[in-house]
Motif scaffolding. Structure first.
Motif, PDB file in Angstrom:
ATOM      1  N   GLU A  12      34.226  78.830   3.196  1.00 50.26           N
ATOM      2  CA  GLU A  12      34.236  78.058   1.918  1.00 50.26           C
ATOM      3  C   GLU A  12      34.250  76.680   1.949  1.00 50.26           C
ATOM      4  O   GLU A  12      33.723  75.908   1.084  1.00 50.26           O
ATOM      5  CB  GLU A  12      35.386  78.801   0.930  1.00 50.26           C
ATOM      6  N   GLN A  13      34.794  75.887   2.848  1.00 54.57           N
ATOM      7  CA  GLN A  13      35.184  74.743   3.063  1.00 54.57           C
ATOM      8  C   GLN A  13      33.872  74.027   3.460  1.00 54.57           C
ATOM      9  O   GLN A  13      33.473  72.850   3.076  1.00 54.57           O
ATOM     10  CB  GLN A  13      36.527  74.405   3.877  1.00 54.57           C
ATOM     11  N   GLN A  14      33.253  74.842   4.477  1.00 53.24           N
ATOM     12  CA  GLN A  14      32.254  73.902   5.433  1.00 53.24           C
ATOM     13  C   GLN A  14      30.725  74.293   4.921  1.00 53.24           C
ATOM     14  O   GLN A  14      29.999  73.659   5.241  1.00 53.24           O
ATOM     15  CB  GLN A  14      32.294  74.091   6.752  1.00 53.24           C
ATOM     16  N   ILE A  15      30.671  75.579   4.391  1.00 52.09           N
ATOM     17  CA  ILE A  15      29.157  76.070   3.963  1.00 52.09           C
ATOM     18  C   ILE A  15      29.191  75.904   2.580  1.00 52.09           C
ATOM     19  O   ILE A  15      29.792  76.689   1.798  1.00 52.09           O
ATOM     20  CB  ILE A  15      28.932  77.447   4.757  1.00 52.09           C
ATOM     21  N   LYS A  16      28.107  75.332   1.985  1.00 50.56           N
ATOM     22  CA  LYS A  16      27.684  75.204   0.568  1.00 50.56           C
ATOM     23  C   LYS A  16      26.422  76.190   0.503  1.00 50.56           C
ATOM     24  O   LYS A  16      25.220  75.635   1.096  1.00 50.56           O
ATOM     25  CB  LYS A  16      27.289  73.921   0.124  1.00 50.56           C
ATOM     26  N   LEU A  17      26.371  77.380  -0.373  1.00 58.56           N
ATOM     27  CA  LEU A  17      25.551  77.892  -0.453  1.00 58.56           C
ATOM     28  C   LEU A  17      24.579  77.578  -1.737  1.00 58.56           C
ATOM     29  O   LEU A  17      25.084  77.238  -2.637  1.00 58.56           O
ATOM     30  CB  LEU A  17      25.651  79.662  -0.678  1.00 58.56           C
TER      31      LEU A  17
END
Length: 197
Positions: A12-17
């Protein structure tokens, strides 16, 4: 499970979909979550059914609640047993608690039924009823606890295939029964006298 939660936080913190995309966590974790949800229903339903059966057996809410005290007493033992062995709470441990509550309540029924029998025979002194009843039912109560505990001992000590499912269940039952039996033989008679049932 804690590893999956840690992974979820990092994702949730590092990957933006991009919009319209999402992630799901399947496999064993998904099965565990589904089983936990069912367990949150199964445990309260089983506790309610136990109380209803106690009420119908004795025809008294007071006596039903008195015997029901075996449940928190047994839960204490099960929780301590898991903590001592360093086993986290799991679905199989939850099922172990349901089995444990049944056997613990059975011990309470054996004692209270004997107290009631002595009362119906004309004994008036509650202390005498409790001492005589506990003395007569000591062996059956101990036998119930030790037979169940010894039956689960191989599961508690297993290291083979499926041990991660067997160990929590057996640990809960053994630890809970040892503590519940000891406390039931002392606490339940005292409560019987206090509430003058």
């Amino acid at each position: 499970q804690s590893t999956v939660h840690e992974l979820q936080q990092k994702v949730e913190q590092q990957i933006k979909l991009p919009p319209g995309y999402f992630m799901t966590y399947g496999g064993a974790f998904e099965n565990l979550e589904a089983a936990k949800t069912r367990l949150y229903v199964a445990v309260p339903v089983s506790l309610l059914l136990i109380f209803l059966l106690l009420y119908f057996a004795f025809g008294s809410v007071k006596q039903g609640l008195l015997i029901y005290t075996a449940i928190p007493l047994s839960a204490i033992g099960g929780i301590f047993a898991l903590a001592i062995r360093g086993i986290p709470f799991s679905v199989s441990a939850g099922i172990g608690f349901i089995a444990l509550f049944g056997v613990a309540v059975l011990n309470g029924i054996v004692l209270v039924a004997e107290f009631n029998r002595l009362k119906s025979e004309g004994y008036k002194n509650l202390k005498r009823i409790v001492i005589m009843g506990t003395k007569v039912r000591l062996r059956p109560v101990l036998m119930t606890a030790f037979v169940a505990s010894l039956g689960f001992l191989p599961m508690a000590l297993s290291h083979g295939e499926g041990a991660e499912v067997q160990r929590p269940l057996a640990t809960v039952v053994i630890g809970g029964l040892l503590v519940a039996t000891f406390l039931t033989l002392f606490v339940l008679p005292i409560l019987y006298i206090i509430f003058n049932i």
